[in-house]
Design a protein around this motif. Structure first.
Motif, PDB file in Angstrom:
ATOM      1  N   THR A 192       1.020  -1.355  -0.341  1.00  0.00           N
ATOM      2  CA  THR A 192      -0.355  -0.287   0.020  1.00  0.00           C
ATOM      3  C   THR A 192       0.867   1.181   0.397  1.00  0.00           C
ATOM      4  O   THR A 192       1.940   1.586   0.860  1.00  0.00           O
ATOM      5  CB  THR A 192      -0.928  -0.092   0.814  1.00  0.00           C
ATOM      6  N   VAL A 193       0.620   2.137  -0.699  1.00  0.00           N
ATOM      7  CA  VAL A 193       1.318   3.211  -1.628  1.00  0.00           C
ATOM      8  C   VAL A 193       1.505   4.418  -0.150  1.00  0.00           C
ATOM      9  O   VAL A 193       1.723   5.676  -0.586  1.00  0.00           O
ATOM     10  CB  VAL A 193       1.739   3.428  -2.841  1.00  0.00           C
ATOM     11  N   ASN A 194       0.007   4.395   0.240  1.00  0.00           N
ATOM     12  CA  ASN A 194      -0.407   5.657   0.445  1.00  0.00           C
ATOM     13  C   ASN A 194       0.601   6.355   1.688  1.00  0.00           C
ATOM     14  O   ASN A 194       0.776   7.660   1.339  1.00  0.00           O
ATOM     15  CB  ASN A 194      -1.667   5.181   1.760  1.00  0.00           C
ATOM     16  N   GLY A 195       1.259   5.773   2.570  1.00  0.00           N
ATOM     17  CA  GLY A 195       2.116   5.965   3.641  1.00  0.00           C
ATOM     18  C   GLY A 195       3.424   5.626   2.591  1.00  0.00           C
ATOM     19  O   GLY A 195       4.361   5.676   3.847  1.00  0.00           O
ATOM     20  N   MET A 196       3.603   5.059   1.206  1.00  0.00           N
ATOM     21  CA  MET A 196       5.450   4.883   1.736  1.00  0.00           C
ATOM     22  C   MET A 196       6.125   6.252   1.205  1.00  0.00           C
ATOM     23  O   MET A 196       5.707   7.720   0.052  1.00  0.00           O
ATOM     24  CB  MET A 196       5.200   3.727   0.498  1.00  0.00           C
ATOM     25  N   GLU A 232       0.871  15.010  -3.434  1.00  0.00           N
ATOM     26  CA  GLU A 232       0.169  15.834  -4.224  1.00  0.00           C
ATOM     27  C   GLU A 232      -1.445  15.751  -3.049  1.00  0.00           C
ATOM     28  O   GLU A 232      -2.258  16.395  -2.147  1.00  0.00           O
ATOM     29  CB  GLU A 232      -0.785  17.377  -4.660  1.00  0.00           C
ATOM     30  N   CYS A 233      -1.599  14.208  -2.851  1.00  0.00           N
ATOM     31  CA  CYS A 233      -3.106  13.567  -2.910  1.00  0.00           C
ATOM     32  C   CYS A 233      -3.026  12.368  -1.685  1.00  0.00           C
ATOM     33  O   CYS A 233      -3.899  11.916  -0.826  1.00  0.00           O
ATOM     34  CB  CYS A 233      -3.885  13.460  -3.763  1.00  0.00           C
ATOM     35  N   ARG A 234      -1.263  12.556  -1.793  1.00  0.00           N
ATOM     36  CA  ARG A 234      -1.209  11.540   0.438  1.00  0.00           C
ATOM     37  C   ARG A 234      -2.356  12.140   1.290  1.00  0.00           C
ATOM     38  O   ARG A 234      -2.960  11.125   1.573  1.00  0.00           O
ATOM     39  CB  ARG A 234      -0.220  11.563   0.497  1.00  0.00           C
ATOM     40  N   LYS A 235      -2.794  13.134   1.815  1.00  0.00           N
ATOM     41  CA  LYS A 235      -3.786  13.430   3.172  1.00  0.00           C
ATOM     42  C   LYS A 235      -4.902  13.453   2.965  1.00  0.00           C
ATOM     43  O   LYS A 235      -5.973  13.760   3.525  1.00  0.00           O
ATOM     44  CB  LYS A 235      -2.744  14.849   2.855  1.00  0.00           C
ATOM     45  N   LEU A 236      -5.698  12.805   0.908  1.00  0.00           N
ATOM     46  CA  LEU A 236      -7.412  13.417   0.632  1.00  0.00           C
ATOM     47  C   LEU A 236      -7.343  11.387   1.058  1.00  0.00           C
ATOM     48  O   LEU A 236      -8.146  11.355   0.862  1.00  0.00           O
ATOM     49  CB  LEU A 236      -7.020  13.649  -0.844  1.00  0.00           C
ATOM     50  N   LEU A 237      -6.156  10.973   0.727  1.00  0.00           N
ATOM     51  CA  LEU A 237      -6.395   9.029   0.531  1.00  0.00           C
ATOM     52  C   LEU A 237      -6.736   8.325   1.886  1.00  0.00           C
ATOM     53  O   LEU A 237      -6.174   9.086   3.059  1.00  0.00           O
ATOM     54  CB  LEU A 237      -5.542   8.580  -0.386  1.00  0.00           C
TER      55      LEU A 237
END
Length: 237
Positions: A192-196, A232-237
């Motif tokens: 999961t790349v969201n927090g990587m 840019e979109c990490r905090k929105l996921l």
């Protein structure tokens, strides 16, 4: 400007990518034999599922060349039961589509020579002369404008659902673009790349993940859904 505003030199498919100028289809991380080697009680036969989905893509794309960007096999030390027949079925699917098969071995492909007699090369330059395919576990020796790799099995969590994703970074590796493919097998969970961060990736080609545009395949529309760069979109996921 988002990546979808750019004239992309490739077309994303379901867990694969086609490069029209090279008449090529690329997939990565097939991991034949994963279910058996890992003693996983898989809900699907990974070999049969791989062939069925590959045949569907081949019918749509009709490429001249199919390139596996590494980890065609899963087990490091032996060839699990059923792998040879699954591989033969995959080769037959490619041949039936009048395409040639090339494998760029990955770190899992230590037993590849035991079961595959087709073309292999560490790095494969496509006919467009711009794109080099490799597994991505090591730094490539071949210069290119664009690298297509696998290895990290990227996935992204959207509204609590984990989905395989592509990552496309413009000029992130020595001035070259990098496209990271999701695992073609559905038996791999994915990272999961969201927090990587970049340092969390195993591939040395992913030098700036925040600059990479994620994309997921939309089954209902039969097309990819692109997102802004991960930074840019990490905090929105």
């Amino acid at each position: 400007m988002t990546v979808v505003d750019v004239d992309l030199p490739f077309s994303l498919e379901e867990r694969a990518v086609s490069v029209p100028d090279a008449d090529a289809l690329i997939l990565a991380d097939v991991h034949l034999g994963r279910a058996v080697a890992s003693s996983v009680d898989a809900p699907i036969g990974d070999g049969t599922d791989v062939r069925t989905r590959l045949e569907a893509v081949l019918e749509r794309i009709e490429p001249e060349t199919v390139v596996v960007a590494g980890d065609l096999l899963h087990s490091f030390e032996y060839v699990p039961r059923g792998v040879e027949s699954d591989l033969s079925a995959l080769e037959e699917a490619v041949a039936d589509a009048d395409a040639s098969l090339v494998v760029t071995p990955g770190n899992h492909d230590t037993m590849l020579e035991e079961v595959f007699s087709g073309e292999t090369t560490a790095e494969y330059r496509l006919a467009d002369d711009e794109t080099v395919v490799c597994h991505g576990h090591e730094r490539p020796e071949t210069d290119a404008s664009r690298y297509v790799v696998g290895h990290d099995h990227p996935a992204i969590s959207l509204e609590g659902r984990k989905r395989p994703c592509f990552l496309y970074g413009l000029e992130i590796y020595d001035g070259a673009d990098v496209l990271v493919l999701p695992a073609f097998t559905r038996a791999a969970a994915g990272a999961t790349v969201n927090g990587m961060r970049s340092r969390d990736f195993q591939s040395p080609l992913v030098t700036d993940v925040d600059a990479c545009y994620p994309a997921v395949w939309d089954d209902s529309k039969g097309e990819p859904l692109w997102f802004p760069p991960l930074g840019e979109c990490r905090k929105l996921l």
